[in-house]
Scaffold this active site. Structure first.
Site, short mmCIF file in Angstrom:
data_model
loop_
_atom_site.label_atom_id
_atom_site.label_comp_id
_atom_site.label_asym_id
_atom_site.label_seq_id
_atom_site.Cartn_x
_atom_site.Cartn_y
_atom_site.Cartn_z
N ASP A 170 0.83 -1.21 0.00
CA ASP A 170 0.00 0.00 0.00
C ASP A 170 0.86 1.26 0.00
O ASP A 170 0.51 2.25 -0.63
CB ASP A 170 -0.94 -0.01 1.21
N CYS A 176 -10.24 4.57 -4.84
CA CYS A 176 -9.28 4.54 -3.74
C CYS A 176 -9.77 5.39 -2.58
O CYS A 176 -9.55 5.06 -1.41
CB CYS A 176 -7.91 5.02 -4.21
N TYR A 198 -12.37 2.86 0.12
CA TYR A 198 -11.67 2.81 1.41
C TYR A 198 -12.53 3.40 2.52
O TYR A 198 -12.59 2.87 3.63
CB TYR A 198 -10.33 3.53 1.32
N TYR A 215 -9.35 5.13 8.22
CA TYR A 215 -10.20 5.07 7.03
C TYR A 215 -11.69 5.10 7.35
O TYR A 215 -12.51 5.39 6.47
CB TYR A 215 -9.82 3.86 6.17
N GLU A 242 -9.15 -2.77 -6.61
CA GLU A 242 -9.11 -2.64 -5.15
C GLU A 242 -9.33 -4.01 -4.50
O GLU A 242 -8.62 -4.40 -3.57
CB GLU A 242 -10.20 -1.67 -4.67
#
Length: 231
Positions: free
Chosen positions: A42, A132, A136, A167, A209
């Site tokens: 990541d 993203c 998330y 997140y 993802e």
């Protein structure tokens, strides 16, 4: 308009929010080895993600100065806030990430993202980066709820909770909401063909993802190629 992209990708997202990697992070059964692998990958991803955001900021400079500035801020946030979390983990684990190399799905995702941002219009570039942010935030919220449902009887490494808190938190939600608004406004002023392409890129990034977490779940490696050409 951006909501229509989410709706089109809803079946993928519904599966992703229950990904075993994410669920096991919350219930404490995820092996730390898998999480370390994920964090290293990541961190590599975020470097390219921030580069794409700055590239979009450059493209928007002559179109909308305010949006251009905000995109640069998103890039800084990815490099400073998110990667700061990762760097803290590396320090806890006494890991040197300087020699980390992208694994197959990392390279697949970043290559796709970089290609769209560099060769297609601003609208398509913004759309390919949206999952993203949005996915998330969504899985972060789902994980927060699951953590609350499980209660205090479940123990997990502190790094897992730190990830969920970031997140699933309000600060990240604010960033995501702002980015969604940017994509939404651009989509509303784009022609039908461009909007269709935006949706295609959004869906593809949602798939990537999911595959990114698949990779961490299985500890995917590159095949070893021997001298006679057989793997």
């Amino acid at each position: 308009m951006a909501q229509s992209f989410w709706n089109a990708a809803a079946p993928i997202i519904a599966v992703t929010e229950k990904h075993p990697f994410l669920v096991s992070m919350v219930d404490g059964t995820l092996r730390l080895e898998n999480f370390k692998y994920y964090v290293l990958q990541d961190a590599l991803y975020l470097t390219d993600f921030a580069h794409c955001l700055r590239f979009m900021g450059d493209k928007m400079a002559d179109l909308d100065e305010h949006v251009s500035k905000r995109l640069y801020e998103f890039a800084t946030g990815a490099e400073e806030a998110e990667k700061c979390l990762h760097k803290g983990f590396f320090k806890d684990w006494d890991i040197d990430d300087t020699d980390a190399k992208p694994m197959p799905n990392t390279l697949l995702y970043t290559s796709y993202m970089l290609r769209i941002c560099s060769t297609e219009c601003v609208a398509q570039g913004l759309a390919v980066l949206l999952p993203c942010f949005w996915v998330y935030m969504h899985v972060g919220k789902c994980m927060l709820k699951l953590r609350q449902d499980l209660g205090e009887s479940v123990t997990r490494p502190p790094q897992f909770d730190a990830w969920i808190d970031m997140y699933g938190g309000e600060d990240f939600e604010k960033e995501v909401t702002d980015y969604i608004a940017i994509v939404d406004n651009v989509a509303k002023t784009s022609d039908a063909s461009t909007v269709k392409k935006m949706q295609e890129h959004f869906i593809m990034s949602c798939k990537l993802e999911h595959m990114f977490w698949d990779q961490a779940q299985t500890l995917m490696k590159w095949p070893e190629i021997v001298e006679n050409g057989k793997s």
